[in-house]
Write a protein that holds these residues in place. Structure first.
Motif, PDB file in Angstrom:
ATOM      1  N   GLY B  76      43.374   4.796  49.306  1.00  0.00           N
ATOM      2  CA  GLY B  76      43.713   5.959  48.489  1.00  0.00           C
ATOM      3  C   GLY B  76      42.970   7.197  48.938  1.00  0.00           C
ATOM      4  N   PRO B  77      42.813   8.158  48.039  1.00  0.00           N
ATOM      5  CA  PRO B  77      42.256   9.461  48.402  1.00  0.00           C
ATOM      6  C   PRO B  77      40.739   9.477  48.566  1.00  0.00           C
ATOM      7  N   GLY B  78      40.053   8.378  48.237  1.00  0.00           N
ATOM      8  CA  GLY B  78      38.589   8.382  48.299  1.00  0.00           C
ATOM      9  C   GLY B  78      37.995   9.098  47.102  1.00  0.00           C
ATOM     10  N   ILE B  79      36.683   8.961  46.935  1.00  0.00           N
ATOM     11  CA  ILE B  79      35.993   9.593  45.798  1.00  0.00           C
ATOM     12  C   ILE B  79      35.200  10.778  46.337  1.00  0.00           C
ATOM     13  N   GLU B  80      35.502  11.959  45.815  1.00  0.00           N
ATOM     14  CA  GLU B  80      34.862  13.165  46.355  1.00  0.00           C
ATOM     15  C   GLU B  80      33.379  13.223  46.045  1.00  0.00           C
ATOM     16  N   ASP B  81      33.034  12.901  44.804  1.00  0.00           N
ATOM     17  CA  ASP B  81      31.635  13.003  44.391  1.00  0.00           C
ATOM     18  C   ASP B  81      31.261  11.713  43.655  1.00  0.00           C
ATOM     19  N   VAL B  82      30.632  10.805  44.361  1.00  0.00           N
ATOM     20  CA  VAL B  82      30.348   9.486  43.787  1.00  0.00           C
ATOM     21  C   VAL B  82      29.371   9.598  42.613  1.00  0.00           C
ATOM     22  N   PHE B  90      32.988  11.227  32.963  1.00  0.00           N
ATOM     23  CA  PHE B  90      33.590  12.051  34.006  1.00  0.00           C
ATOM     24  C   PHE B  90      34.829  11.348  34.534  1.00  0.00           C
ATOM     25  N   SER B  91      35.955  12.056  34.508  1.00  0.00           N
ATOM     26  CA  SER B  91      37.195  11.440  34.961  1.00  0.00           C
ATOM     27  C   SER B  91      38.083  12.449  35.665  1.00  0.00           C
ATOM     28  N   THR B  92      38.776  11.997  36.689  1.00  0.00           N
ATOM     29  CA  THR B  92      39.789  12.840  37.325  1.00  0.00           C
ATOM     30  C   THR B  92      41.187  12.285  37.052  1.00  0.00           C
ATOM     31  N   ALA B  93      41.257  11.317  36.144  1.00  0.00           N
ATOM     32  CA  ALA B  93      42.557  10.699  35.851  1.00  0.00           C
ATOM     33  C   ALA B  93      43.469  11.691  35.134  1.00  0.00           C
ATOM     34  N   PRO B  94      44.756  11.661  35.442  1.00  0.00           N
ATOM     35  CA  PRO B  94      45.699  12.566  34.775  1.00  0.00           C
ATOM     36  C   PRO B  94      45.923  12.161  33.310  1.00  0.00           C
ATOM     37  N   VAL B 124      36.788  10.532  51.830  1.00  0.00           N
ATOM     38  CA  VAL B 124      37.886  11.327  51.297  1.00  0.00           C
ATOM     39  C   VAL B 124      39.063  11.294  52.278  1.00  0.00           C
ATOM     40  N   GLY B 125      40.227  10.984  51.739  1.00  0.00           N
ATOM     41  CA  GLY B 125      41.430  10.922  52.569  1.00  0.00           C
ATOM     42  C   GLY B 125      41.666   9.567  53.204  1.00  0.00           C
ATOM     43  N   LYS B 126      40.669   8.691  53.153  1.00  0.00           N
ATOM     44  CA  LYS B 126      40.827   7.397  53.835  1.00  0.00           C
ATOM     45  C   LYS B 126      40.874   6.208  52.882  1.00  0.00           C
ATOM     46  N   GLY B 127      39.994   6.244  51.870  1.00  0.00           N
ATOM     47  CA  GLY B 127      39.999   5.117  50.937  1.00  0.00           C
ATOM     48  C   GLY B 127      38.609   4.745  50.459  1.00  0.00           C
ATOM     49  N   THR B 128      38.582   3.684  49.680  1.00  0.00           N
ATOM     50  CA  THR B 128      37.333   3.275  49.032  1.00  0.00           C
ATOM     51  C   THR B 128      37.199   1.755  49.085  1.00  0.00           C
ATOM     52  N   VAL B 129      35.969   1.318  49.337  1.00  0.00           N
ATOM     53  CA  VAL B 129      35.668  -0.114  49.253  1.00  0.00           C
ATOM     54  C   VAL B 129      34.528  -0.301  48.247  1.00  0.00           C
TER      55      VAL B 129
END
Lengths: 112, 140
Positions: B76-82, B90-94, B124-129
């Motif tokens: 997915g988009p990755g997490i900008e600020d962990v 804190f949420s970026t969910a719609p 960011v832009g690549k994903g998250t593990v």
């Protein structure tokens, strides 16, 4: 108290899980935010919510809750009923709103 | 024992299926109910995050007598600020996700709370593990 007592106190209608009504419950949690429910494990046994989707059942499953009460008479869909049946979770609906429903159960001895 | 799950990204109603399966498996294996619950809740929050933010992903679980390791991988988009993402609330969910009972900014904080270790590798832009472990307090 038992799940049957919860039904009687809330004047609720049991949707699924008639055979599980004699299970004992000691705690309850009232919330529409499932992540808030997931944040506090206290062997809560009853979940009161105004939210109606499959994640309510999944949240209850993760928390080992045995009974979900939908407030304001909300009726879950077939998929939700089926999931609850598979997981051994009682579903019921009460015409009461969240605040009085929680208050009545608290007065009767359920804790948070 | 190793388990692998695919988490579909397009169906919110199915989020949590894999966690439920893990939970039943751990129960059958006889792990302590508290351990089972902690592992299941942590993975469930991770699954929900994958569906909300990343369009799904995969989960790999390794079950050992002393430790359960859960690795959630998404592209997915990755997490900008962990650091921010780790803050409760804190949420970026719609908004439509909040209507579904999530997006309260409790996902990662809950995962941290219920696990013994949590490692977040994100770009960011690549994903998250997410790599998390739950210790079982059993003798190995």
């Amino acid at each position: 108290m038992t799940i049957a007592d919860v039904r009687d106190i809330l004047n609720a209608f049991v949707i699924t899980g008639q055979e599980l009504l004699d299970k004992e419950v000691h705690n309850a949690c009232g919330s529409d935010m499932m992540s808030d429910v997931l944040a506090f494990v206290k062997d809560q046994s009853v979940l009161l919510t105004g939210l109606v989707n499959a994640q309510v059942v999944r949240t209850a499953e993760m928390m080992d809750m045995v009974c979900i009460v939908f407030v304001r008479g909300k009726e879950p869909g077939e998929d939700i009923k089926k999931l609850a049946q598979e997981r051994g979770i009682v579903l019921m609906k009460t015409p009461l709103r969240m605040f009085p429903a929680c208050g009545l159960l608290y007065n009767a001895g359920l804790r948070g | 024992m190793k388990l692998h799950f695919e988490v579909p990204g397009d169906d919110f109603t199915r989020a949590g299926e894999a966690s439920g399966e893990l939970k039943r498996k751990l129960k059958r294996l006889g792990f302590d109910p508290d351990v089972v619950r902690r592992a299941a809740i942590a993975m469930y929050e991770g699954e929900i995050n994958m569906v909300i933010h990343a369009g799904g992903g995969v989960v790999d679980v390794e079950i050992l007598p002393d430790k359960i390791t859960i690795i959630l991988t998404d592209y997915g988009p990755g997490i900008e600020d962990v650091d921010k993402a780790m803050q409760e609330g804190f949420s970026t969910a719609p908004d439509n996700i909040r209507m579904l009972g999530f997006g309260a900014g409790m996902g990662l904080p809950n995962i941290k709370k219920y696990t013994d270790t949590l490692n977040i590798k994100t770009e960011v832009g690549k994903g998250t593990v997410l790599t998390m472990t739950v210790l079982t307090n059993k003798q190995a």
